[in-house]
Design an enzyme around this catalytic site. Structure first.
Site, PDB file in Angstrom:
ATOM      1  N   CYS A  71       0.832  -1.196   0.000  1.00  0.00           N
ATOM      2  CA  CYS A  71       0.000   0.000   0.000  1.00  0.00           C
ATOM      3  C   CYS A  71       0.872   1.255   0.000  1.00  0.00           C
ATOM      4  O   CYS A  71       1.841   1.344   0.756  1.00  0.00           O
ATOM      5  CB  CYS A  71      -0.874  -0.022   1.240  1.00  0.00           C
ATOM      6  SG  CYS A  71      -1.825   1.462   1.453  1.00  0.00           S
ATOM      7  N   CYS A  77      -1.396   5.767   7.072  1.00  0.00           N
ATOM      8  CA  CYS A  77      -2.722   5.241   7.411  1.00  0.00           C
ATOM      9  C   CYS A  77      -2.689   4.508   8.755  1.00  0.00           C
ATOM     10  O   CYS A  77      -1.744   3.793   9.054  1.00  0.00           O
ATOM     11  CB  CYS A  77      -3.177   4.285   6.305  1.00  0.00           C
ATOM     12  SG  CYS A  77      -4.745   3.494   6.638  1.00  0.00           S
ATOM     13  N   CYS A  80      -3.032  -0.197   9.108  1.00  0.00           N
ATOM     14  CA  CYS A  80      -1.962  -1.190   9.265  1.00  0.00           C
ATOM     15  C   CYS A  80      -0.864  -0.606  10.149  1.00  0.00           C
ATOM     16  O   CYS A  80      -0.601   0.584  10.091  1.00  0.00           O
ATOM     17  CB  CYS A  80      -1.337  -1.532   7.921  1.00  0.00           C
ATOM     18  SG  CYS A  80      -2.435  -2.426   6.817  1.00  0.00           S
ATOM     19  N   CYS A 163      -7.207   0.058  -0.709  1.00  0.00           N
ATOM     20  CA  CYS A 163      -6.656  -0.528   0.520  1.00  0.00           C
ATOM     21  C   CYS A 163      -6.187  -1.953   0.228  1.00  0.00           C
ATOM     22  O   CYS A 163      -6.900  -2.731  -0.411  1.00  0.00           O
ATOM     23  CB  CYS A 163      -7.738  -0.528   1.589  1.00  0.00           C
ATOM     24  SG  CYS A 163      -7.318  -1.496   3.041  1.00  0.00           S
ATOM     25  N   TYR A 315     -19.946 -14.949  25.789  1.00  0.00           N
ATOM     26  CA  TYR A 315     -19.557 -13.828  24.933  1.00  0.00           C
ATOM     27  C   TYR A 315     -19.756 -14.280  23.473  1.00  0.00           C
ATOM     28  O   TYR A 315     -18.830 -14.242  22.667  1.00  0.00           O
ATOM     29  CB  TYR A 315     -18.093 -13.420  25.139  1.00  0.00           C
ATOM     30  CG  TYR A 315     -17.697 -13.144  26.566  1.00  0.00           C
ATOM     31  CD1 TYR A 315     -17.800 -11.858  27.078  1.00  0.00           C
ATOM     32  CD2 TYR A 315     -17.194 -14.143  27.393  1.00  0.00           C
ATOM     33  CE1 TYR A 315     -17.422 -11.584  28.387  1.00  0.00           C
ATOM     34  CE2 TYR A 315     -16.812 -13.880  28.702  1.00  0.00           C
ATOM     35  CZ  TYR A 315     -16.920 -12.599  29.192  1.00  0.00           C
ATOM     36  OH  TYR A 315     -16.533 -12.334  30.479  1.00  0.00           O
ATOM     37  N   GLU A 336     -24.665 -13.510  25.595  1.00  0.00           N
ATOM     38  CA  GLU A 336     -24.095 -12.301  24.989  1.00  0.00           C
ATOM     39  C   GLU A 336     -24.797 -11.080  25.569  1.00  0.00           C
ATOM     40  O   GLU A 336     -26.001 -11.115  25.818  1.00  0.00           O
ATOM     41  CB  GLU A 336     -24.273 -12.392  23.461  1.00  0.00           C
ATOM     42  CG  GLU A 336     -24.253 -11.105  22.689  1.00  0.00           C
ATOM     43  CD  GLU A 336     -22.899 -10.395  22.729  1.00  0.00           C
ATOM     44  OE1 GLU A 336     -21.852 -11.051  22.610  1.00  0.00           O
ATOM     45  OE2 GLU A 336     -22.912  -9.161  22.885  1.00  0.00           O
ATOM     46  N   ASP A 392     -15.090 -16.286  24.678  1.00  0.00           N
ATOM     47  CA  ASP A 392     -14.450 -15.452  23.654  1.00  0.00           C
ATOM     48  C   ASP A 392     -14.686 -13.991  24.047  1.00  0.00           C
ATOM     49  O   ASP A 392     -15.432 -13.269  23.392  1.00  0.00           O
ATOM     50  CB  ASP A 392     -15.088 -15.776  22.283  1.00  0.00           C
ATOM     51  CG  ASP A 392     -14.429 -15.000  21.145  1.00  0.00           C
ATOM     52  OD1 ASP A 392     -13.425 -14.293  21.388  1.00  0.00           O
ATOM     53  OD2 ASP A 392     -14.923 -15.098  20.002  1.00  0.00           O
ATOM     54  N   CYS A 419      -8.627 -12.245  22.151  1.00  0.00           N
ATOM     55  CA  CYS A 419      -8.042 -11.272  21.233  1.00  0.00           C
ATOM     56  C   CYS A 419      -7.020 -10.406  21.969  1.00  0.00           C
ATOM     57  O   CYS A 419      -6.507  -9.447  21.422  1.00  0.00           O
ATOM     58  CB  CYS A 419      -9.135 -10.404  20.605  1.00  0.00           C
ATOM     59  SG  CYS A 419     -10.164  -9.592  21.825  1.00  0.00           S
TER      60      CYS A 419
END
Ligand code: SAH
Length: 567
Positions: A71, A77, A80, A163, A315, A336, A392, A419
């Site tokens: 890119c 940007c 990333c 992108c 979750y 959830e 999660d 995550c």
């Protein structure tokens, strides 16, 4: 050394945000866009006591790990962070980050981690993987509309319609929209003045179905000449849904609540594995469909389902993991916090004809403990049951109340999808200190060229009743082992086993034919002035104390304690 000074740095490490880390005159500097093994010239932008920040001015000697970014605006940007690092090095960095957190925060031994960590799952083609893009629309100096992405930590739009992470069709959609804006003088929204119409363009693509959705987010209730715009967009192959979303608030939240259909359907359809999903502009849906299948496949493998299990998916979002597992389990319960997501989950179960998945809207740390409490009150002698618990959670990890209930429920396996490896490590430390054992860890690169990474962990319950079968012939005579001698010797060498609440429960049940609650055992132990062994399943106090202490149960527990030589 002061602000704006130029320094030369050799980059030695990479920070959690993807920035390069190097030392000069004993000070540590963080430099965005510099990568390990680069020698760079940088200008100091901020100085603290022992560290500072600097701006990359020139790469004097490029690192072998450096790669020409695909890119053109990769540096400016904010989307990333590490596109300039060779992809195989990105994967190593992510794996290392997870390992370090498990070691430092989780307290796991490095050699042990070496055994349980499986190699990271990277992408074969780490570009154009995103099925969703939200382009902010703005105005350039000449007054023309532009589309792009925000620069890191600001709302300055970096114009870019190609992108490297999004689908190629996005460029064509944006060209149509910007041409239309120019021709019909539709103004872009301005965050400063709160005026103008078009705020964002949301584009989603069904990777399996090829269906495309465009949603125009507007500061108003109408788009002038909307039929002209939809007429042009419809010509793009795969166009399925064109909607507008009304957002007249002066906020940086992208979407408003109201959706109006402009053309086609209100949703697009896509698949994860065999499961079909209807995705509307407001639905949550994983953005990397290729790696999502890898991630859920791993979660499924770790769950070790045979068709007889009860699974809790906490979750659960729109129920993606629940539905993915439902076909292999007896019953799945999803929890959830967002009611709209639960509605989607139920609808998705419906359109797939899945009948063994039930969904609850609420906080995981309230729904599961409530269920547990209610169950134990209604069935005082039994244990609320779960074979597998999948979690999660968002970045902040699991709530402590939830972890405590999970431990009490003694699920055979826990599959933790995370995550954020820092909060993952914190939660694993608790679970592994309370009856669980880490069996497998695998990272999945869901977001190539960014610093984010997903991790799946399999925990299994250290059940006290695991046993080994050995075939030996006992008795008197040649080649046989005299029983008594063995027993004597065994007694001498055997370390005293930990007497668990479960062993006491089993003894009582076998001998007396009734069950005793862990809270009772705790009560009896306490009355005998004994220290409490912190069994993971031990309930220290009954939620609803019984009115009459059952003498026969107290006696039975004392008998068991004597039998196991605890008293
Ligand atoms: N498992 C889903 C989504 C995971 S994202 C999938 O793979 O698609 C984490 C989810 O947790 C989000 O949907 C968020 O709304 C939800 N959440 C956040 N806090 C929560 C809580 N306290 N209890 C239950 N869900 C929560």
């Amino acid at each position: 050394m002061k602000k704006n000074d130029f320094i030369t740095l050799e980059i030695e490490d990479i920070g959690v945000g993807g920035e390069g880390i190097g030392k000069a005159e004993g000070m540590t500097f963080f430099v965005k866009d510099a990568i390990v093994e680069d020698v760079i010239e940088a200008r100091i932008t901020k100085l603290k006591k022992s560290y500072g920040y600097a701006r990359l001015m020139k790469v004097l000697k490029p690192s072998g790990k450096r790669k020409e970014p695909k890119c053109l605006v990769a540096r400016q940007c904010g989307g990333c962070q590490i596109q300039e690092i060779d992809y195989s090095e990105q994967l190593k960095f992510k794996e290392r980050k997870v390992r370090n957190n498990l070691e430092r925060i989780g307290g796991f031994d490095r050699a042990f981690l070496g055994r349980v960590m499986e190699p990271i799952c990277g992408m074969e083609e780490p570009f154009h993987y995103r099925n969703k893009a939200q382009y902010p629309i703005g105005t350039d100096r000449e007054g023309y509309p532009v589309a792009g992405f925000y620069a890191g930590r600001t709302h300055q739009i970096i114009p870019n319609m190609v992108c490297a992470l999004g689908k190629e069709i996005n460029t064509q959609v944006l060209e149509v929209v910007l041409d239309f804006m120019r021709e019909f003088q539709i103004p872009a929204y301005s965050e400063e003045t709160g005026r103008g119409l078009l705020r964002h363009v949301l584009i989603r693509t069904g990777f399996h179905t090829g269906e495309i959705m465009v949603c125009l987010i507007v500061n108003g209730t109408q788009i002038p000449h909307a039929e002209e715009l939809t007429g042009r967009l419809r010509k793009l192959p795969g166009m399925t849904s064109i909607t507008m979303n009304i957002n007249c608030e002066n906020t940086n939240v992208i979407m408003g609540k109201e959706i109006r259909l402009l053309w086609g359907k209100e949703y697009i359809t896509d698949y994860i594995g065999e499961i079909k999903y209807q995705i509307s502009p407001l639905s949550f849906y994983q953005v990397n469909p290729v790696q999502t299948e890898v991630l859920y496949g791993l979660a499924c493998e770790y769950a070790g389902l045979t068709g007889n299990e009860t699974v809790w998916d906490l979750y659960c979002g729109i129920g993606t993991i629940s539905l993915f597992l439902a076909g292999k389990a007896k019953q799945v319960y999803g929890v959830e916090i967002i009611p709209q997501a639960i509605e989607d989950a139920r609808k998705n179960a419906d359109i797939n004809g899945i009948e063994n998945a039930e969904f609850y809207a609420g906080k995981a740390e309230e729904v599961l403990p409530d269920y547990y409490r209610k169950y134990e009150t209604e069935h005082p002698e039994e244990h609320a049951h779960a074979d597998v618990i999948v979690v999660d959670p968002p970045r902040k990890g699991c709530d402590q109340r939830l972890l405590e209930t999970m431990v009490r429920m003694e699920a055979k396996r826990i599959v933790y999808v995370s995550c954020d490896s820092a909060t993952l490590a914190r939660d694993l430390k608790y679970l592994c200190g309370n009856g669980y054992e880490m069996k497998k860890v695998r990272t999945v690169d869901m977001f190539p060229h960014t610093v984010h990474v997903e991790t799946v962990v399999l925990l299994s319950h250290k059940s006290p009743d695991s046993h080994i079968d050995i075939k030996v012939e006992f008795g008197e005579g040649k080649g046989k082992v005299p029983l008594e001698a063995i027993a004597e010797r065994a007694k001498k060498y055997q370390p005293k086993p930990k007497i668990t609440y479960k062993m006491i429960q089993e003894y009582v049940e076998k001998k007396y034919g009734f069950k005793v609650h862990t809270a009772y055992i705790a009560e009896v132990k306490r009355s005998l002035g004994m220290t409490m062994y912190d069994a993971p399943n031990a309930v220290e106090e009954l939620n609803q104390p019984r009115k009459h202490p059952l003498k026969e149960k107290v006696e039975a527990i004392k008998d068991a304690l004597k039998y196991f030589e605890v008293i």
